[in-house]
Design a protein around this motif. Structure first.
Motif, mmCIF file in Angstrom:
data_model
loop_
_atom_site.group_PDB
_atom_site.id
_atom_site.type_symbol
_atom_site.label_atom_id
_atom_site.label_comp_id
_atom_site.label_asym_id
_atom_site.label_seq_id
_atom_site.Cartn_x
_atom_site.Cartn_y
_atom_site.Cartn_z
ATOM 1 N N HIS A 580 -18.220 -1.297 2.963
ATOM 2 C CA HIS A 580 -17.815 -2.239 1.917
ATOM 3 C C HIS A 580 -17.221 -1.505 0.727
ATOM 4 O O HIS A 580 -16.165 -1.885 0.190
ATOM 5 C CB HIS A 580 -19.019 -3.067 1.473
ATOM 6 C CG HIS A 580 -18.674 -4.017 0.361
ATOM 7 N ND1 HIS A 580 -18.842 -3.681 -0.951
ATOM 8 C CD2 HIS A 580 -18.144 -5.247 0.404
ATOM 9 C CE1 HIS A 580 -18.439 -4.704 -1.710
ATOM 10 N NE2 HIS A 580 -18.005 -5.674 -0.904
ATOM 11 N N GLU A 584 -12.305 -1.156 -1.213
ATOM 12 C CA GLU A 584 -11.470 -1.241 -2.413
ATOM 13 C C GLU A 584 -10.442 -0.105 -2.489
ATOM 14 O O GLU A 584 -9.250 -0.368 -2.634
ATOM 15 C CB GLU A 584 -12.376 -1.282 -3.651
ATOM 16 C CG GLU A 584 -11.678 -1.763 -4.893
ATOM 17 C CD GLU A 584 -11.181 -0.612 -5.742
ATOM 18 O OE1 GLU A 584 -11.817 0.465 -5.671
ATOM 19 O OE2 GLU A 584 -10.170 -0.765 -6.440
ATOM 20 N N ARG A 587 -7.856 -0.696 -0.048
ATOM 21 C CA ARG A 587 -6.938 -1.767 -0.453
ATOM 22 C C ARG A 587 -5.847 -1.223 -1.374
ATOM 23 O O ARG A 587 -4.673 -1.565 -1.229
ATOM 24 C CB ARG A 587 -7.734 -2.866 -1.161
ATOM 25 C CG ARG A 587 -6.861 -4.079 -1.514
ATOM 26 C CD ARG A 587 -7.649 -5.298 -1.962
ATOM 27 N NE ARG A 587 -8.589 -5.026 -3.030
ATOM 28 C CZ ARG A 587 -9.906 -5.051 -2.867
ATOM 29 N NH1 ARG A 587 -10.422 -5.352 -1.717
ATOM 30 N NH2 ARG A 587 -10.702 -4.789 -3.900
ATOM 31 N N MET A 588 -6.273 -0.335 -2.265
ATOM 32 C CA MET A 588 -5.314 0.229 -3.196
ATOM 33 C C MET A 588 -4.237 0.999 -2.459
ATOM 34 O O MET A 588 -3.041 0.748 -2.609
ATOM 35 C CB MET A 588 -6.010 1.173 -4.191
ATOM 36 C CG MET A 588 -6.965 0.460 -5.133
ATOM 37 S SD MET A 588 -6.149 -0.688 -6.240
ATOM 38 C CE MET A 588 -6.747 -2.222 -5.640
ATOM 39 N N SER A 590 -3.508 1.041 0.729
ATOM 40 C CA SER A 590 -2.745 0.254 1.687
ATOM 41 C C SER A 590 -1.716 -0.647 0.997
ATOM 42 O O SER A 590 -0.534 -0.661 1.335
ATOM 43 C CB SER A 590 -3.740 -0.551 2.494
ATOM 44 O OG SER A 590 -3.098 -1.180 3.547
ATOM 45 N N SER A 591 -2.213 -1.399 0.047
ATOM 46 C CA SER A 591 -1.328 -2.358 -0.627
ATOM 47 C C SER A 591 -0.165 -1.669 -1.316
ATOM 48 O O SER A 591 1.004 -2.088 -1.191
ATOM 49 C CB SER A 591 -2.116 -3.182 -1.639
ATOM 50 O OG SER A 591 -3.236 -3.761 -1.045
ATOM 51 N N ARG A 623 -8.559 1.407 7.821
ATOM 52 C CA ARG A 623 -9.014 0.035 7.795
ATOM 53 C C ARG A 623 -9.709 -0.332 9.105
ATOM 54 O O ARG A 623 -10.763 -0.946 9.129
ATOM 55 C CB ARG A 623 -7.849 -0.914 7.533
ATOM 56 C CG ARG A 623 -8.336 -2.341 7.416
ATOM 57 C CD ARG A 623 -7.251 -3.367 7.268
ATOM 58 N NE ARG A 623 -6.027 -2.813 6.742
ATOM 59 C CZ ARG A 623 -4.897 -2.763 7.430
ATOM 60 N NH1 ARG A 623 -4.817 -3.224 8.639
ATOM 61 N NH2 ARG A 623 -3.797 -2.224 6.880
#
Lengths: 796, 147
Positions: A580, A584, A587-588, A590-591, A623
């Motif tokens: 978990h 975050e 996400r950073m 990847s995005s 991921r």
């Protein structure tokens, strides 16, 4: 030619010869005067007078006494009246002796006048014989009625004396103990003569011993017999009385005894023998009867008989004591009255009286008796009586009940899961088995060398134990030592001072329950316990030890289970948190990599594009790994309860989800008949997903083919997923299912297989790989046919 | 991409992570609905903005609040509680947008009367998707309470 005196005119010559030669004494006399008219020689001899003398006399002259004379006259008169008369007549002979004569009178009234003919026979001996025999008969009766040997002995010598006129007689009886013939009875006269003490004769000694030995009458006409040599006895004889003894008679003159005397003596001896035999027989009979009585009365059972109406006719044996009845209360009563409260007995009576042999065990309240009854039939085949035996089987019954109790207890013990419950149960069971005993259990504490009183039977008030020393036994004290012995010990002479309590304990059994503690029973009576009790205690203590072991084991198992659950949860918690928290930053990366790629397309050079590609690819893989980790972490905590799953449908669903992936690789997936199993549907799909995905990725480069099949393995289903790829080298196969496997040439997240393994484990199945380089790969996994819901489902 | 249409919608984003804030903003820019996005970075500022206090006196009330739960000074749950307890503010739709998937957080949020609960997606495409749906639902289909 012998002359006869008297009136020759009376008889003719022939008659005279007959008259004179006749051996029978004949007298002819005048019936009125008694004058003797003529006699023959026989008469003269008989009466002891000369013929010449006799014809001068009257019959009255040789009738002894007035009374006799009177009688004589009457008899004669009678004869005159009736013509004949036969009578006994006592005659005094010339020498004074008196003989008994049988006289036959005939009255003749002839020309010569009235005559009385008298035929006279000396019947002295005969009469004596008759008298003796009669007397002896009387004596015989008396003897047969006699009850003791002494009585018979006395009767014998009295009879010898008074009946047979053996005034000096003695009776000796054989004493087998001394092997001597001892005097049993002696006449006064004999006693006076043989003045010294009469010693017993040896067998064969003297005439007495000889008579006994030879079983024949022995005569003595010579005082050569030592014993008699200094007495006045000059002749004697001894008659054996069978094997009992000897009757002896002595006389002071030589040849004192006639043949008749000896005959009579032999007769008497026979009577004596019979009487003694009877006494012996009676004695033996009585002894035997007493023996039987003793046996019957002391037999440790009850022997009884009832008649055809059910009335108790006989009741014997000590067995009745146990029931608390007495035989005399029963005999004469009806079974149906006495045992009205005990139906089984009445039923048995009915059946026996109907002719059946029956046997049954009956409860009398405080005892159990086994009754066996047999009907006795008469000649017509009807039941005449019933004979029965009752034996006390209380002990056996108790043992039976104890065993039943023990079995029940074993079951109860197996259902106990707490230490204290086990201990209390054992004490309860022991209390039940050993009535009135004090039961205690001393438990050993985990870490200390002490025995503490954990439980006692209800007949002890624990509150009374105020002193710690009564409740605790330290290592080294006598009770501790008994615990250490490790074997069951019975002490029936227990010294009450050994324990600190005030209880008066005189018998005890100590049975260690493994090393858990000590079980004991105690009684205030000494000698209260037998080996059977010891055995029972041993069994109880072993029960307890086994149960306590099991409880400890169960507790340990629970602990392990708990630890395992905890460990699972910790692991899954960790995996969850880690994955978990990683989301975050992922996400950073990847995005923004995506945005960078999108918004700066064409504005960066190829090199930069390539950098971006690698970064995005890395992020994607990260991921996937994180998702896989999350899945892994949730296998137990988010697992569903198993339900019926059609594997075919599950595979279809999985293929739908993997549609894109499959198409991308241009793969074909085939499968045969797939069964229904009991499993967590989501997790099952997950397994198939991972395996199919892997197979598609590792299959042949152009159009990989994947095959799925199922095999019935008996108690489980075995599923196989096969690809046609390059296979996995053997050295890599070991780490295949590890969660932290370093990426092999096959790529992939590496966690997928670990997830499969964990899921399959959760379902209590197995998973393994079958592969060789260049020969493709098959993954197998099993799902047991009936899967028990495993622990780990969580409710959060 | 089509041009956004209609009057711009006021959206308040309470998010302490600037990276996430930017992603949200980017996604909204590419969305269908014209909007003005205001960003505050902690719970206290969130409430000040909503109450039009201090520096925010001139700001208009937002039509939608996107609320992160983990914020400094005052966390999302407290903010939510206060918003829904305030007569002036309780009608404003609040959509929780957080990285937490924890059941407790979901339950608590709804207990505190959050209008919806969304988990932050793992990548930008996800953001686009989620924002698209929020726009579809909360800003298009749903009737918002009048001023």
């Amino acid at each position: 030619m012998p002359t006869s005196g008297g009136d020759v005119a009376v008889l003719g010559e022939l008659e005279t010869s007959v008259f004179e030669a006749s051996p029978i004494a004949i007298l002819v006399h005048d019936p009125e005067t008694g004058e003797i008219l003529t006699v023959n020689d026989a008469a003269a001899k008989l009466i002891g007078y000369d013929v010449d003398q006799l014809v001068e006399m009257t019959v009255g002259d040789f009738s002894p006494g007035d009374a006799a004379q009177e009688q004589a006259k009457r008899e004669i008169h009678n004869a005159v009246e009736t013509g004949t008369n036969t009578l006994d007549w006592r005659i005094r002979r010339s020498d004074g002796t008196i003989i008994t004569a049988e006289v036959q009178l005939r009255y003749v009234d002839s020309d010569g006048g009235k005559r009385m003919l008298a035929y006279v026979q000396d019947v002295t001996d005969r009469r004596k014989r008759e008298r003796v025999l009669n007397e002896l008969q009387r004596v015989a009766t008396e003897m047969m009625e006699a009850e003791t040997t002494a009585e018979i002995a006395d009767l014998t010598t009295d009879a010898a004396d008074t009946i047979i006129d053996l005034t000096n007689s003695s009776l000796r009886l054989y004493n087998p103990e001394t092997d001597r013939l001892e005097v049993a009875s002696i006449t006064e006269s004999a006693e006076a003569i043989v003045s010294k003490d009469l010693p017993p004769y040896e067998v064969g000694e003297g005439i007495v011993g000889t008579a006994f030995e030879r079983e024949e009458v022995i005569f003595l006409d010579d005082p050569a017999d030592e014993q008699l040599s200094d007495t006045e006895i000059r002749s004697a004889f001894a008659v054996p009385i069978g094997s009992y003894g000897v009757l002896a008679a002595g006389g002071t003159s030589r040849r004192s005894f006639s043949e008749a005397d000896v005959e009579f003596a032999k007769l008497l001896a026979n009577l004596t023998e019979s009487a003694l035999q009877q006494i012996e027989f009676n004695r033996k009979y009585r002894e035997r009867t007493e023996e039987l009585e003793t046996i019957l009365n002391n037999a440790p059972l009850v022997l009884y008989a009832i008649d055809e109406d059910g009335m108790i006719t006989e009741s014997r044996g000590k067995g009745l004591d146990a029931i608390g009845l007495e035989h005399r209360e029963l005999v004469g009563q009806s079974t149906y009255d006495v045992y009205a409260e005990i139906p089984p007995i009445l039923e048995m009576a009915d059946r026996s009286l109907a002719g059946e042999s029956v046997s049954d065990i009956v409860d009398f309240g405080n005892v159990w008796m086994e009754l066996t009854q047999e009907p006795v039939l008469d000649e017509q085949g009807e039941v005449e009586q019933v004979i029965g035996v009752a034996v006390d089987v209380t002990e056996q019954k108790e043992i039976e009940q104890q065993f039943a109790s023990l079995s029940e207890s074993a079951v109860k013990m197996s259902e106990v899961h707490e230490l204290s419950d086990a201990v209390e149960l054992v004490v309860e069971i022991a209390e039940d088995l050993f009535h009135d005993a004090i039961v205690s259990y001393w438990g050993r504490g985990r870490d200390d060398d002490r025995l503490v009183l954990d439980a006692t039977s209800s007949n002890i008030d624990m509150d009374e134990y105020t002193d710690e020393s009564e409740v605790v036994h330290e290592a080294g004290d006598p009770v501790w030592q008994l615990y250490e012995e490790g074997t069951v010990i019975t002490d029936n002479e227990f010294d009450p001072d050994k324990t600190a309590s005030d209880a008066e304990i005189r018998s005890a059994i100590f049975a260690p329950a493994g090393d858990h503690g000590l079980l004991s029973i105690a009684s205030s009576n000494s000698g209260a316990f037998d080996p059977h009790d010891e055995q029972l205690m041993g069994i109880m203590a072993d029960f307890l030890a086994a149960t306590l072991d099991r409880i400890e084991y169960e507790a340990q198992i629970r602990e392990y289970q708990h630890e395992l659950e905890q460990s699972n949860q910790d692991l899954e918690q960790f995996a969850y948190v880690a994955s978990h928290d990683l989301q975050e930053p992922l996400r950073m990366v990847s995005s923004y990599m995506s945005l960078l790629e999108e918004e700066y397309r064409g504005e960066l050079d190829d090199e930069a594009d390539e950098y971006i590609d690698y970064a995005v690819d890395g992020a994607d893989r990260m991921r996937e790994m994180i998702n896989a980790l999350l899945d892994y972490s949730r296998i137990h905590t988010h697992g569903q309860d198993p339900e019926l799953v059609h594997v075919g449908d599950a595979v279809e669903d999985t293929l739908d989800e993997l549609r894109m992936h499959i198409d991308e690789h241009d793969a074909t997936v085939e499968y045969g008949q797939l069964p229904t199993v009991t499993a967590d549907p989501t997790q099952l799909r997950q397994v198939f997903q991972n395996l199919i995905k892997n197979a598609v990725e590792h299959g042949a480069d152009d159009g990989p083919e994947v095959t799925i099949s199922a095999t019935d393995d008996g108690d489980c289903w075995e599923f196989s997923v096969t690809d046609d790829g390059d296979g996995i080298p053997v050295e890599d196969q070991g780490r295949l299912f590890d969660i932290f496997q370093t990426g092999s040439a096959s790529g992939g997240t590496g966690i997928g297989l670990a997830v499969c393994k964990r899921i399959v484990s959760r379902h209590e199945g197995d998973i393994w790989v079958d592969s060789a380089e260049g020969e493709g790969t098959t993954f197998h996994f099993t799902v047991p046919k009936a899967v028990a819901a495993t622990g780990g489902e969580s409710d959060d | 991409m089509t041009e956004p249409y209609g009057d711009p919608v006021e959206i308040l984003l309470a998010e302490d992570n600037p990276g996430d804030a930017k992603l949200t903003k980017k996604a909204l820019e590419r969305g269908q609905i014209a909007n003005n996005l205001h960003v505050v970075t902690d719970g206290v500022e969130t409430l000040k903005f909503l109450r039009q206090e201090g520096d925010y006196a001139d700001e208009s009330r937002p039509d939608l609040v996107l609320l992160d739960l983990n914020m400094p000074r005052k966390d999302g749950k407290e903010v939510l509680e206060e918003i829904k307890a305030d007569d002036e503010l309780k009608r404003i739709p609040v959509v929780v947008l957080t990285s937490s998937e924890a059941e407790e957080d979901i339950i608590q949020s709804y207990d505190l009367h959050a209008n919806a609960y969304l988990t932050k997606p793992v990548d930008f495409d996800g953001f686009l998707d989620i924002i698209g749906r929020i726009e579809d639902f909360w800003l298009t289909v749903v009737k918002r309470p009048p001023e």
